[in-house]
Design a protein around this motif. Structure first.
Motif, mmCIF file in Angstrom:
data_model
loop_
_atom_site.group_PDB
_atom_site.id
_atom_site.type_symbol
_atom_site.label_atom_id
_atom_site.label_comp_id
_atom_site.label_asym_id
_atom_site.label_seq_id
_atom_site.Cartn_x
_atom_site.Cartn_y
_atom_site.Cartn_z
ATOM 1 N N ARG A 299 0.917 -1.238 -0.041
ATOM 2 C CA ARG A 299 -0.138 0.035 0.137
ATOM 3 C C ARG A 299 1.043 1.252 -0.136
ATOM 4 N NH1 ARG A 299 -5.217 0.655 0.876
ATOM 5 N NH2 ARG A 299 -6.004 2.728 1.186
ATOM 6 N N ARG A 300 0.716 1.879 -0.814
ATOM 7 C CA ARG A 300 1.509 3.203 -1.230
ATOM 8 C C ARG A 300 0.763 4.511 -1.085
ATOM 9 N NH1 ARG A 300 3.888 -0.983 -3.907
ATOM 10 N NH2 ARG A 300 5.939 -0.975 -4.048
ATOM 11 N N VAL A 301 1.346 5.684 -0.572
ATOM 12 C CA VAL A 301 0.632 6.893 -0.488
ATOM 13 C C VAL A 301 1.390 7.989 -1.458
ATOM 14 C CG1 VAL A 301 0.197 8.543 1.463
ATOM 15 C CG2 VAL A 301 0.593 6.118 2.151
ATOM 16 N N LEU A 302 0.349 8.724 -2.080
ATOM 17 C CA LEU A 302 0.476 9.588 -2.992
ATOM 18 C C LEU A 302 0.048 11.033 -2.259
ATOM 19 C CD1 LEU A 302 1.765 10.727 -5.558
ATOM 20 C CD2 LEU A 302 -0.551 10.181 -6.763
ATOM 21 N N SER A 303 0.957 11.862 -2.157
ATOM 22 C CA SER A 303 0.570 13.158 -1.736
ATOM 23 C C SER A 303 0.888 14.197 -2.373
ATOM 24 C CB SER A 303 0.462 13.342 -0.133
ATOM 25 O OG SER A 303 2.083 13.328 0.002
ATOM 26 N N GLY A 304 0.435 15.602 -2.089
ATOM 27 C CA GLY A 304 0.808 16.652 -3.026
ATOM 28 C C GLY A 304 0.066 17.675 -3.374
ATOM 29 N N VAL A 346 -4.246 8.380 -1.232
ATOM 30 C CA VAL A 346 -4.198 9.407 -1.987
ATOM 31 C C VAL A 346 -4.308 10.913 -1.244
ATOM 32 C CG1 VAL A 346 -4.726 10.870 -4.130
ATOM 33 C CG2 VAL A 346 -4.435 8.210 -4.071
ATOM 34 N N ASP A 347 -3.623 11.881 -1.194
ATOM 35 C CA ASP A 347 -4.034 13.251 -0.723
ATOM 36 C C ASP A 347 -3.522 14.401 -1.702
ATOM 37 O OD1 ASP A 347 -4.526 15.333 0.920
ATOM 38 O OD2 ASP A 347 -3.551 14.880 2.565
ATOM 39 N N LEU A 348 -4.278 14.611 -2.555
ATOM 40 C CA LEU A 348 -4.070 15.465 -3.625
ATOM 41 C C LEU A 348 -4.917 16.632 -3.670
ATOM 42 C CD1 LEU A 348 -3.552 13.567 -7.086
ATOM 43 C CD2 LEU A 348 -1.796 14.750 -5.357
ATOM 44 N N ARG A 349 -4.295 17.997 -3.398
ATOM 45 C CA ARG A 349 -5.277 19.348 -3.533
ATOM 46 C C ARG A 349 -4.419 19.841 -4.882
ATOM 47 N NH1 ARG A 349 -6.281 19.882 2.001
ATOM 48 N NH2 ARG A 349 -5.262 18.076 3.184
ATOM 49 N N ILE A 350 -5.578 20.392 -5.530
ATOM 50 C CA ILE A 350 -5.582 20.984 -6.991
ATOM 51 C C ILE A 350 -6.111 22.272 -6.972
ATOM 52 C CG2 ILE A 350 -6.004 20.661 -9.339
ATOM 53 C CD1 ILE A 350 -5.883 17.756 -8.791
ATOM 54 N N SER A 351 -5.553 23.328 -7.330
ATOM 55 C CA SER A 351 -5.950 24.743 -7.827
ATOM 56 C C SER A 351 -5.967 24.910 -9.350
ATOM 57 C CB SER A 351 -4.964 25.771 -6.969
ATOM 58 O OG SER A 351 -5.281 25.238 -5.665
ATOM 59 N N LEU A 352 -6.894 25.352 -9.755
ATOM 60 C CA LEU A 352 -7.073 25.819 -11.127
ATOM 61 C C LEU A 352 -7.541 27.000 -11.425
ATOM 62 C CD1 LEU A 352 -8.471 22.187 -12.360
ATOM 63 C CD2 LEU A 352 -6.157 22.907 -12.454
ATOM 64 N N ASP A 353 -6.822 27.934 -12.398
ATOM 65 C CA ASP A 353 -7.460 29.083 -12.936
ATOM 66 C C ASP A 353 -8.796 28.770 -13.575
ATOM 67 O OD1 ASP A 353 -5.229 30.238 -11.754
ATOM 68 O OD2 ASP A 353 -4.294 30.345 -13.323
ATOM 69 N N ALA A 354 -8.961 27.765 -14.330
ATOM 70 C CA ALA A 354 -10.043 27.455 -15.172
ATOM 71 C C ALA A 354 -10.112 26.072 -15.223
ATOM 72 C CB ALA A 354 -9.983 28.056 -16.596
ATOM 73 N N ALA A 355 -11.336 25.327 -15.371
ATOM 74 C CA ALA A 355 -11.573 24.126 -15.390
ATOM 75 C C ALA A 355 -12.815 23.861 -16.227
ATOM 76 C CB ALA A 355 -11.949 23.304 -14.180
ATOM 77 N N ARG A 356 -12.761 22.739 -17.143
ATOM 78 C CA ARG A 356 -13.854 22.153 -17.944
ATOM 79 C C ARG A 356 -14.396 20.957 -17.360
ATOM 80 N NH1 ARG A 356 -10.105 21.113 -22.295
ATOM 81 N NH2 ARG A 356 -8.230 21.767 -20.766
ATOM 82 N N LEU A 357 -15.738 20.872 -17.288
ATOM 83 C CA LEU A 357 -16.447 19.513 -17.035
ATOM 84 C C LEU A 357 -17.582 19.428 -17.992
ATOM 85 C CD1 LEU A 357 -16.637 17.618 -14.470
ATOM 86 C CD2 LEU A 357 -18.760 19.255 -13.591
ATOM 87 N N GLY A 358 -17.004 18.628 -18.948
ATOM 88 C CA GLY A 358 -17.706 18.577 -20.308
ATOM 89 C C GLY A 358 -17.739 19.827 -20.934
ATOM 90 N N PRO A 359 -18.855 20.546 -21.433
ATOM 91 C CA PRO A 359 -19.082 21.653 -22.005
ATOM 92 C C PRO A 359 -19.009 22.793 -21.060
ATOM 93 C CG PRO A 359 -21.364 20.523 -22.075
ATOM 94 C CD PRO A 359 -20.062 19.495 -21.484
ATOM 95 N N ALA A 360 -19.270 22.654 -19.565
ATOM 96 C CA ALA A 360 -19.305 23.438 -18.638
ATOM 97 C C ALA A 360 -17.918 24.022 -18.215
ATOM 98 C CB ALA A 360 -20.142 22.926 -17.408
ATOM 99 N N ARG A 361 -17.979 25.315 -17.883
ATOM 100 C CA ARG A 361 -16.869 25.703 -17.621
ATOM 101 C C ARG A 361 -16.492 26.518 -16.108
ATOM 102 N NH1 ARG A 361 -16.021 30.605 -21.722
ATOM 103 N NH2 ARG A 361 -18.025 30.543 -21.366
ATOM 104 N N LEU A 362 -15.790 26.328 -15.542
ATOM 105 C CA LEU A 362 -15.461 26.842 -14.143
ATOM 106 C C LEU A 362 -14.436 27.640 -13.960
ATOM 107 C CD1 LEU A 362 -16.475 23.479 -12.067
ATOM 108 C CD2 LEU A 362 -17.994 25.440 -12.702
ATOM 109 N N ALA A 363 -14.087 28.557 -12.858
ATOM 110 C CA ALA A 363 -13.095 29.468 -12.809
ATOM 111 C C ALA A 363 -12.620 29.435 -11.442
ATOM 112 C CB ALA A 363 -13.263 30.668 -13.224
#
Length: 583
Positions: A299-304, A346-363
């Motif tokens: 069992r491995r642990v990925l974080s970042g 897994v413990d991942l934290r992600i920050s995005l200026d813009a994201a796409r969810l299908g055709p939908a757009r988030l910021a």
């Protein structure tokens, strides 16, 4: 010199040449004394038995041993070879010494004894590296058509086949350097390694490549601390296939296909720390830091933490679904595979200026992925969405019947007109500002079972909008004056407020309060939505606020193509008499 003497000299030289080119069988005891001892000194392997020994003096002195059995002094390496060839140095022979500048192992089968616990790649490569590093210097060692087996007791942990390696000659302080190829788990792999033996911060270099992946490391190693640092490059056309080749494939790796990564790496055993990471996942770039903790076990642990300018979150969902295996239960069911999704931490934290969810757009999106044994959680902590905000959470925990799933979604003042430009099929006919919450819980071992067991609450509020495809004003006018009314299907309706409250039970949403109000009308709805079948069964009553006209109707059909139909006796005239609704 007379002609006879010249002829005699040439004859003697020819005879000596023929004798030199001829292989001669020698007594085993004599070979062990003079030849085997010299080979052992140069390659550090003790020859424990052999079937036959041969020697030839010309054009270069060479020795050939057949049916050889050998072992390292500490027993970590042992094996057999069809043939061992050694090429002696001519100058050393002239000086009365036996030394070799090259030793060939042809068709060897080598066993490498590794510790049983913890099982890791570091344990597999440590014994041969320790053997080579311990030598005070070795001749060039060539392995042809061999096999290497990592063994723990009577268990073979892994095998390299078709091994063709050249270990370069070095002195006592020189680095171990070898290059070549082998076949591992069906894939031909090329390798090139430079490994320091002495010195602090000595250079280390590794290149490993196959059709499934490419890995390069260029840096330095601290011998005292056992830590390697340097620049690492990793590329895989398909990350799931590469990980399946290396070892057990984490289910979560199916979210990504092509990976290109560069970083500053620090390696200590099975623990890898990556800084200044630049990772391209299917073309979308993320930057940050990652850490992989081998944990001394399976069992491995990925974080970042990672950040990016733009990223397609919808692709992750699609690719995860594409790898879903066929159902094993009822026909048409899709198993959750919860244990494989939570096989690694897994413990991942992600920050995005813009994201796409299908055709939908988030910021301005902040997301988190937390995986522990028996627990999977993916959250959108915050996101700007079409002038408003959104948040979401998916939590699944292990239970005896499969997984208990919680789904939460929140929207606040989302501009539906802006969203409709990206989602025309879903929102193209609707405008206004939407707020709402979804909180649903389900349990099961397949997607269908979870949906069929959902319970919870859904609320939605809309303000100051309109929808196309139905004119409530014309529908009410038709109730009063059918001949004068225009086609209500060609118009649109504005509203001041609209609100919906529904309770879910066993996968069915039942409306408890659904109302809409606008200029001159009020509408109320009742009915249900079957989430499993994706089917609507709604009934409504449209009433004029400035007169007695009313029209009943129903909405019936699949979620994406439900039909709005006034019922046959739906139109009520101001006098109270009824008439059939014109079609």
């Amino acid at each position: 010199m007379s002609r006879r003497a010249s002829i005699l000299g040439l004859a003697v030289a020819a005879a000596l040449l023929a004798l030199g080119l001829q292989s001669w069988g020698l007594a085993q005891a004599l070979v062990e004394r003079h030849v085997v001892a010299g080979i052992e000194k140069r390659v550090g392997l003790k020859v424990t038995s052999l079937k036959r020994a041969e020697i030839a003096l010309l054009p270069l002195p060479r020795i050939s041993l057949s049916g050889v059995t050998f072992a390292s002094p500490d027993g970590a390496l042992s094996g057999t070879a069809l043939r061992l060839r050694a090429r002696a140095r001519l100058l050393s022979l002239v000086g009365g010494q036996l030394d070799f500048d090259r030793v060939d192992l042809i068709g060897p089968e080598v066993d490498i004894v590794v510790p049983n616990e913890p099982e890791s790649y570091a344990n597999w490569v440590a014994p041969p590296l320790a053997y080579l590093s311990a030598l005070k210097g070795e001749t060039q060692l060539v392995i042809s058509s061999g096999s290497l087996m990592a063994r723990s007791g009577n268990t073979i942990l892994t095998t390299l086949r078709d091994v063709n390696l050249v270990v370069e000659e070095r002195d006592a302080a020189g680095p171990v350097a070898f290059a070549g190829s082998f076949t591992w788990r069906g894939e031909t792999t090329k390798v090139n390694l430079l490994w320091p033996v002495t010195g602090e911060r000595a250079r280390v270099a590794l290149a490993l490549s196959s059709n499934l992946m490419s890995l390069r490391l260029n840096g330095s190693r601290s011998g005292a601390q056992g830590v390697t640092t340097g620049q690492v490059e990793f590329t895989a056309p398909s990350l799931p296939d590469a990980l399946a080749w290396i070892g057990p494939r984490p289910r979560i790796a199916t979210l990504v296909r092509r990976v290109e990564l560069t970083a500053e790496a620090q390696l200590a055993g099975d623990n890898i720390s990556l800084s200044n990471v630049i990772a391209k996942l299917d073309g979308d770039q993320l930057e940050g830091a990652l850490k992989l903790d081998g944990g001394g076990g399976a069992r491995r642990v990925l974080s970042g933490t990672l950040a990016g300018a733009d990223f397609d979150l919808g692709r992750l969902i699609r690719q995860g679904g594409d790898q879903q295996p066929p159902g094993t239960g009822e026909a048409g069911e899709t198993p959750l595979e919860f244990d494989s999704w939570t096989a690694h931490d897994v413990d991942l934290r992600i920050s995005l200026d813009a994201a796409r969810l299908g055709p939908a757009r988030l910021a301005d999106l902040a997301a988190q992925l937390m995986v522990r044994k028996g627990r999977f959680e993916a959250s959108v902590l915050r996101a700007s969405a079409y002038g408003g905000s959104a948040r979401a959470r998916l939590l699944a925990t292990s239970v005896p019947t499969g997984a208990e799933v919680k789904v939460q979604l929140g929207l606040d003042r989302v501009n539906l007109a802006q969203a409709g430009s990206d989602l025309p099929d879903l929102l193209g006919s609707l405008t206004g500002f939407a707020s709402g919450q979804i909180a649903l819980d389900g349990v099961g071992d397949s997607f269908e079972q979870v949906v069929g067991s959902l319970t919870g609450r859904v609320t939605a509020n809309l303000r100051q909008g309109e929808f196309k495809g139905a004119s409530f004003a014309e529908l009410l006018r038709r109730a009063e004056r059918p001949v004068a009314a225009r086609d209500w299907r060609q118009g649109k309706t504005s509203f001041e407020t609209a609100q919906v409250t529904a309770l879910a039970h066993r996968g069915v949403l039942t409306l408890t309060d659904a109302q809409m109000a606008g200029s001159g009308y009020a509408l109320s709805l009742s009915g249900s939505a079957d989430l499993g079948r994706r089917w609507l069964e709604l009934a409504g009553m449209l009433s004029a606020t400035n007169g007695p006209a009313r029209a009943a109707f129903e909405v019936r059909g699949p979620f994406t193509d439900a039909v709005f139909t006034p019922t046959l006796d739906a139109v009520v005239h101001p006098t109270g008499s009824t008439s059939q609704l014109p079609r």
